[in-house]
Design a protein around this motif. Sequence first.
Motif, mmCIF file in Angstrom:
data_model
loop_
_atom_site.group_PDB
_atom_site.id
_atom_site.type_symbol
_atom_site.label_atom_id
_atom_site.label_comp_id
_atom_site.label_asym_id
_atom_site.label_seq_id
_atom_site.Cartn_x
_atom_site.Cartn_y
_atom_site.Cartn_z
ATOM 1 N N SER A 21 1.210 -1.049 -0.273
ATOM 2 C CA SER A 21 0.217 0.004 0.335
ATOM 3 C C SER A 21 0.858 1.461 -0.350
ATOM 4 O O SER A 21 2.253 1.141 0.578
ATOM 5 C CB SER A 21 -0.910 -0.001 1.237
ATOM 6 N N THR A 22 0.904 2.480 -0.891
ATOM 7 C CA THR A 22 1.356 3.720 -0.858
ATOM 8 C C THR A 22 1.068 4.123 0.481
ATOM 9 O O THR A 22 1.977 4.942 1.354
ATOM 10 C CB THR A 22 0.102 4.807 -1.714
ATOM 11 N N TYR A 23 0.036 3.439 1.254
ATOM 12 C CA TYR A 23 -0.272 4.241 2.353
ATOM 13 C C TYR A 23 0.962 3.943 3.380
ATOM 14 O O TYR A 23 0.431 4.132 4.815
ATOM 15 C CB TYR A 23 -1.456 3.989 3.229
ATOM 16 N N SER A 24 1.707 2.489 3.358
ATOM 17 C CA SER A 24 2.292 2.040 3.985
ATOM 18 C C SER A 24 3.861 2.719 4.800
ATOM 19 O O SER A 24 3.791 3.756 3.609
ATOM 20 C CB SER A 24 2.980 0.484 3.692
ATOM 21 N N PRO A 25 4.439 2.601 5.668
ATOM 22 C CA PRO A 25 5.450 3.627 5.969
ATOM 23 C C PRO A 25 6.531 3.343 5.576
ATOM 24 O O PRO A 25 6.866 2.247 5.572
ATOM 25 C CB PRO A 25 5.807 3.688 7.229
ATOM 26 N N GLY A 29 8.718 0.477 8.416
ATOM 27 C CA GLY A 29 7.471 0.153 9.287
ATOM 28 C C GLY A 29 7.373 -1.693 8.918
ATOM 29 O O GLY A 29 7.452 -2.031 8.021
ATOM 30 N N ASN A 30 6.392 -2.370 9.810
ATOM 31 C CA ASN A 30 5.999 -3.502 9.093
ATOM 32 C C ASN A 30 5.148 -3.225 8.284
ATOM 33 O O ASN A 30 3.615 -2.931 8.664
ATOM 34 C CB ASN A 30 5.407 -4.109 10.694
ATOM 35 N N CYS A 31 4.987 -4.149 7.220
ATOM 36 C CA CYS A 31 3.963 -4.005 6.524
ATOM 37 C C CYS A 31 3.355 -5.462 5.198
ATOM 38 O O CYS A 31 3.555 -6.243 5.618
ATOM 39 C CB CYS A 31 4.514 -3.207 4.460
ATOM 40 N N VAL A 32 2.166 -5.487 5.209
ATOM 41 C CA VAL A 32 2.007 -6.766 4.973
ATOM 42 C C VAL A 32 2.043 -5.980 3.349
ATOM 43 O O VAL A 32 1.633 -4.958 2.367
ATOM 44 C CB VAL A 32 0.588 -7.458 4.718
ATOM 45 N N GLU A 33 2.607 -7.497 2.207
ATOM 46 C CA GLU A 33 2.187 -6.849 0.647
ATOM 47 C C GLU A 33 0.930 -8.808 0.426
ATOM 48 O O GLU A 33 0.646 -9.145 0.781
ATOM 49 C CB GLU A 33 3.147 -7.756 0.272
ATOM 50 N N ALA A 34 0.119 -7.890 -1.534
ATOM 51 C CA ALA A 34 -0.689 -9.057 -1.368
ATOM 52 C C ALA A 34 -0.320 -9.108 -3.419
ATOM 53 O O ALA A 34 0.006 -7.624 -3.683
ATOM 54 C CB ALA A 34 -2.395 -8.282 -1.252
ATOM 55 N N GLY A 35 -0.811 -10.050 -3.467
ATOM 56 C CA GLY A 35 -0.474 -10.194 -5.418
ATOM 57 C C GLY A 35 -2.021 -10.953 -5.731
ATOM 58 O O GLY A 35 -1.575 -11.970 -5.280
ATOM 59 N N PRO A 36 -1.924 -11.161 -6.940
ATOM 60 C CA PRO A 36 -2.702 -12.159 -7.241
ATOM 61 C C PRO A 36 -1.831 -13.513 -7.473
ATOM 62 O O PRO A 36 -0.103 -12.579 -7.596
ATOM 63 C CB PRO A 36 -3.395 -11.871 -9.090
#
Length: 81
Positions: A21-25, A29-36
């Motif tokens: 997400s473009t909102y991720s720091p 920061g701890n982020c999640v990634e998602a994709g098809p």
Amino acid sequence: MSETHETLSPQERSRVAWHISTYSPNNGGNCVEAGPLGDGSERVAVRHSHHPDAEVIVYTRAEWEAFTAGVRNGEFDFFPR
């Protein structure tokens, strides 16, 4: 949602178009990634960005659409602003 925990092979992971997400720091920061999954199955994989080789959670298209609709409708606004 009835997610499936899967260990994707390196070849399967290489087909996933991971998005953060473009909102991720952007400061580590701890982020999640998602994709098809990119295999024609209309499933979405989700992983922790700091542990890209760890287990992923895979959702069906219907499950993913239900989740993102809930996000857009504020159903997951757990913290006051």
